[in-house]
Write a protein that holds these residues in place. Structure first.
Motif, PDB file in Angstrom:
ATOM      1  N   UNK A  76      64.387  97.770   1.734  1.00  0.00           N
ATOM      2  CA  UNK A  76      64.190  97.119   0.445  1.00  0.00           C
ATOM      3  C   UNK A  76      63.795  95.644   0.579  1.00  0.00           C
ATOM      4  N   UNK A  77      64.418  94.932   1.516  1.00  0.00           N
ATOM      5  CA  UNK A  77      64.314  93.477   1.526  1.00  0.00           C
ATOM      6  C   UNK A  77      63.933  92.916   2.894  1.00  0.00           C
ATOM      7  N   UNK A  78      63.365  91.733   2.850  1.00  0.00           N
ATOM      8  CA  UNK A  78      63.096  90.933   4.035  1.00  0.00           C
ATOM      9  C   UNK A  78      62.836  89.516   3.560  1.00  0.00           C
ATOM     10  N   UNK A  79      62.575  88.640   4.491  1.00  0.00           N
ATOM     11  CA  UNK A  79      62.139  87.300   4.144  1.00  0.00           C
ATOM     12  C   UNK A  79      60.626  87.228   4.267  1.00  0.00           C
ATOM     13  N   UNK A  80      60.020  86.364   3.476  1.00  0.00           N
ATOM     14  CA  UNK A  80      58.603  86.103   3.690  1.00  0.00           C
ATOM     15  C   UNK A  80      58.413  85.465   5.063  1.00  0.00           C
ATOM     16  N   UNK A  81      57.291  85.737   5.680  1.00  0.00           N
ATOM     17  CA  UNK A  81      57.032  85.142   6.998  1.00  0.00           C
ATOM     18  C   UNK A  81      56.996  83.625   6.922  1.00  0.00           C
ATOM     19  N   UNK A  82      56.688  83.076   5.760  1.00  0.00           N
ATOM     20  CA  UNK A  82      56.657  81.625   5.595  1.00  0.00           C
ATOM     21  C   UNK A  82      58.044  81.020   5.435  1.00  0.00           C
ATOM     22  N   UNK A  83      59.056  81.865   5.267  1.00  0.00           N
ATOM     23  CA  UNK A  83      60.416  81.367   5.075  1.00  0.00           C
ATOM     24  C   UNK A  83      61.031  80.954   6.401  1.00  0.00           C
ATOM     25  N   UNK A  84      61.754  79.829   6.442  1.00  0.00           N
ATOM     26  CA  UNK A  84      62.460  79.457   7.679  1.00  0.00           C
ATOM     27  C   UNK A  84      63.549  80.452   8.059  1.00  0.00           C
ATOM     28  N   UNK A  85      63.898  81.347   7.135  1.00  0.00           N
ATOM     29  CA  UNK A  85      64.925  82.349   7.402  1.00  0.00           C
ATOM     30  C   UNK A  85      64.329  83.648   7.934  1.00  0.00           C
ATOM     31  N   UNK A  86      63.001  83.716   8.057  1.00  0.00           N
ATOM     32  CA  UNK A  86      62.356  84.927   8.570  1.00  0.00           C
ATOM     33  C   UNK A  86      62.860  85.215   9.980  1.00  0.00           C
ATOM     34  N   UNK A  87      63.237  86.462  10.218  1.00  0.00           N
ATOM     35  CA  UNK A  87      63.780  86.858  11.513  1.00  0.00           C
ATOM     36  C   UNK A  87      65.287  86.741  11.618  1.00  0.00           C
ATOM     37  N   UNK A  88      65.960  86.308  10.536  1.00  0.00           N
ATOM     38  CA  UNK A  88      67.418  86.179  10.559  1.00  0.00           C
ATOM     39  C   UNK A  88      68.073  87.548  10.739  1.00  0.00           C
ATOM     40  N   UNK A  89      69.245  87.538  11.334  1.00  0.00           N
ATOM     41  CA  UNK A  89      69.949  88.785  11.593  1.00  0.00           C
ATOM     42  C   UNK A  89      70.537  89.390  10.324  1.00  0.00           C
ATOM     43  N   UNK A  90      70.753  88.576   9.327  1.00  0.00           N
ATOM     44  CA  UNK A  90      71.298  89.076   8.065  1.00  0.00           C
ATOM     45  C   UNK A  90      70.409  88.629   6.910  1.00  0.00           C
ATOM     46  N   UNK A  91      70.543  89.332   5.807  1.00  0.00           N
ATOM     47  CA  UNK A  91      69.808  89.013   4.594  1.00  0.00           C
ATOM     48  C   UNK A  91      70.702  88.204   3.656  1.00  0.00           C
TER      49      UNK A  91
END
Length: 517
Positions: free
Chosen positions: A296-311
């Motif tokens: 359902x969810x992810x971070x945008x690639x432009x977000x500094x949170x992209x690739x985080x282990x949790x949402x």
């Protein structure tokens, strides 16, 4: 921003046959509006039916996302000036949903009934139309409460009827319609499957949807009218409800057509992010991340949170938004979830009306209440599995997660809270129905607006929103028809509880209500 110039679905362009009008009020001059002397007088049934079943998704952002989706806390606002997350009412937004139902959907339903209803050849069509109309009335009742129902259609003004009387009539209509469908009658009208956007004219599925809707409405009144609720719930289950994810009722939208849904709001317009309430639930039910979460969810690639282990989502109800609000979790652009991706061909996405998982959870609650047989825990687990399957979770991952879900235990209230929490997750993204469950049971644990209820809202501080108020136009044209206790703008408050919402959430003690059993 709000997209006020949306494209019209290419498959319904042919349907503009004089039955899409602008009205002064929901019922005024209904019959005159419903006849255009310069238009085709007898549209093909499938063409008009096609438009009727897309009505619930017209102006999705203004009708659903800015209200039920925020109130259910599946999504949170990330646009300054959009105060509906703090329970402000904006008439120009909410009126679009009122208008879409009374002036478009209901008017078109009455057109089909008037043109074809007296011909026995169209009996099955009329029964399917009846089931759909009931589902639409139920949708509107869940927003507003009392509505102009029994006399609606011909008089310039008609009285608003009580929710109880309307619900009782809806139960009868569903029962009669399901029983009157004869899928084996070769002499009946057969709609081209492409024109029935819900079930491709599979009448047995329509019957199961009708019974499932009856079950939904039965559980909706479970606290205010438990005797009637038990009778209707048992009858619906015995008659045959949805059997698998093949029975899901959802509305398709096309790549080159209607385009006002979550992808636009989340990805292209940056109007919403996932609610922190919902992302927190993805990690609080077991020791692992819910396997549906990354679908359902992810971070945008432009977000500094992209690739985080949790949402992580955004908290609901900011007055002044954090500067980094758009960095938080959003709709997954590379998802495999059919609701967000459609069929990878002509259909761009699907918007849910009723999921099979919801029907299983309704049966689990009926079992918990002792109204039907079966083990509530086992049925709940079946509901989670059905949700996982529909979303696209690998079976092994689904099993691992379900094995960690605790069995229902403790008091009935404690068990219901656990059950409704799992149902809430499985019902995503159906914010309309999730908001119903929260008002009905006061579960799961949602949060009040983080920066308080807006001073412009008709919701008392420290109180949850309970309904959408009647549009201004109702007071301007038919105030004498409105319920006596809500016939002024001052008394038509959004913290007034609907008929089936019997308890104030503020009475919770230790996280549990004492009003559901």
């Amino acid at each position: 921003m709000l997209n006020f110039k949306k494209k019209i679905m290419k498959k319904v362009l042919m349907l503009l046959t004089g039955v899409f009008f602008i009205a002064v009020s929901c019922t005024e001059n209904f019959e005159e509006m419903n006849t255009n002397r310069n238009a085709v007088t007898a549209p093909q049934p499938g063409q008009l039916f096609n438009r009727i079943v897309t009505t619930p998704v017209f102006d999705y952002q203004r009708n659903v996302n800015l209200y039920a989706d925020f109130y259910a806390q599946y999504w949170a606002n990330t646009v300054s000036g959009f105060e509906s997350g703090r329970y402000e009412y904006v008439d120009g937004w909410a009126f679009t949903g009122w208008n879409a139902f009374f002036v478009d959907g209901l008017a078109n339903i009455k057109s089909l009934q008037r043109i074809y209803g007296d011909d026995p050849f169209y009996n099955n069509l009329m029964q399917v139309l009846e089931i759909w109309e009931v589902s639409e009335w139920a949708r509107m009742l869940a927003y507003y409460g009392d509505l102009p129902y029994f006399e609606n259609g011909f008089a310039s003004k008609v009285p608003y009827n009580s929710e109880r009387d309307i619900y009782y009539d809806l139960f009868d209509r569903l029962n009669n319609a399901v029983n009157a469908i004869n899928s084996n009658d070769a002499n009946q009208f057969i709609m081209p499957s492409a024109d029935d956007l819900i079930y491709g004219w599979d009448l047995e599925k329509w019957k199961r949807f009708g019974n499932s809707m009856r079950l939904r409405l039965a559980m909706r009144i479970s606290n205010v009218d438990p005797g009637k609720a038990q009778t209707e719930a048992a009858a619906a289950i015995n008659a045959g409800v949805m059997q698998s994810n093949d029975d899901v009722a959802h509305i398709p939208a096309w790549v080159n057509g209607f385009y006002d849904y979550l992808r636009n709001m989340a990805i292209f317009w940056d109007n919403i992010r996932c609610s922190k309430t919902f992302t927190d639930m993805m990690y609080s039910q077991t020791s692992m991340e819910d396997p549906r979460a990354r679908i359902w969810f992810n971070y945008k690639e432009s977000s500094p949170m992209f690739g985080s282990e949790t949402l992580e989502g955004v908290e609901n109800g900011y007055n002044i938004l954090p500067a980094d609000a758009n960095d938080f979790a959003t709709m997954n652009e590379s998802t495999t979830y059919i609701g967000f991706t459609g069929n990878d061909a002509e259909i761009d996405h699907y918007q849910p009306v009723m999921l099979y998982a919801e029907v299983i959870f309704l049966q689990a609650e009926a079992a918990l209440r002792g109204w039907t047989g079966g083990d509530p825990t086992s049925i709940m687990q079946d509901g989670i599995r059905a949700s996982m399957e529909f979303v696209g979770v690998e079976p092994a991952a689904a099993t691992a997660y379900i094995n960690e879900i605790p069995a229902l235990s403790g008091s009935n209230e404690a068990q219901l809270k656990q059950l409704i929490t799992q149902k809430y997750i499985a019902n995503f993204p159906n914010g309309r129905e999730a908001w119903v469950d929260f008002r009905r049971t006061d579960y799961p644990d949602l949060t009040l607006p983080i920066e308080g209820v807006s001073s412009a809202a008709t919701v008392a501080a420290g109180t949850y929103v309970k309904r959408v108020r009647y549009p201004d136009n109702a007071f301007n044209t038919e105030a004498d028809m409105l319920p006596a206790d809500q016939n002024t703008i001052d008394t038509n408050r959004m913290d007034n509880r609907l008929w089936w919402d019997i308890a104030d959430t503020k009475t919770k003690s230790n996280g549990l209500m004492n009003s559901n059993f």
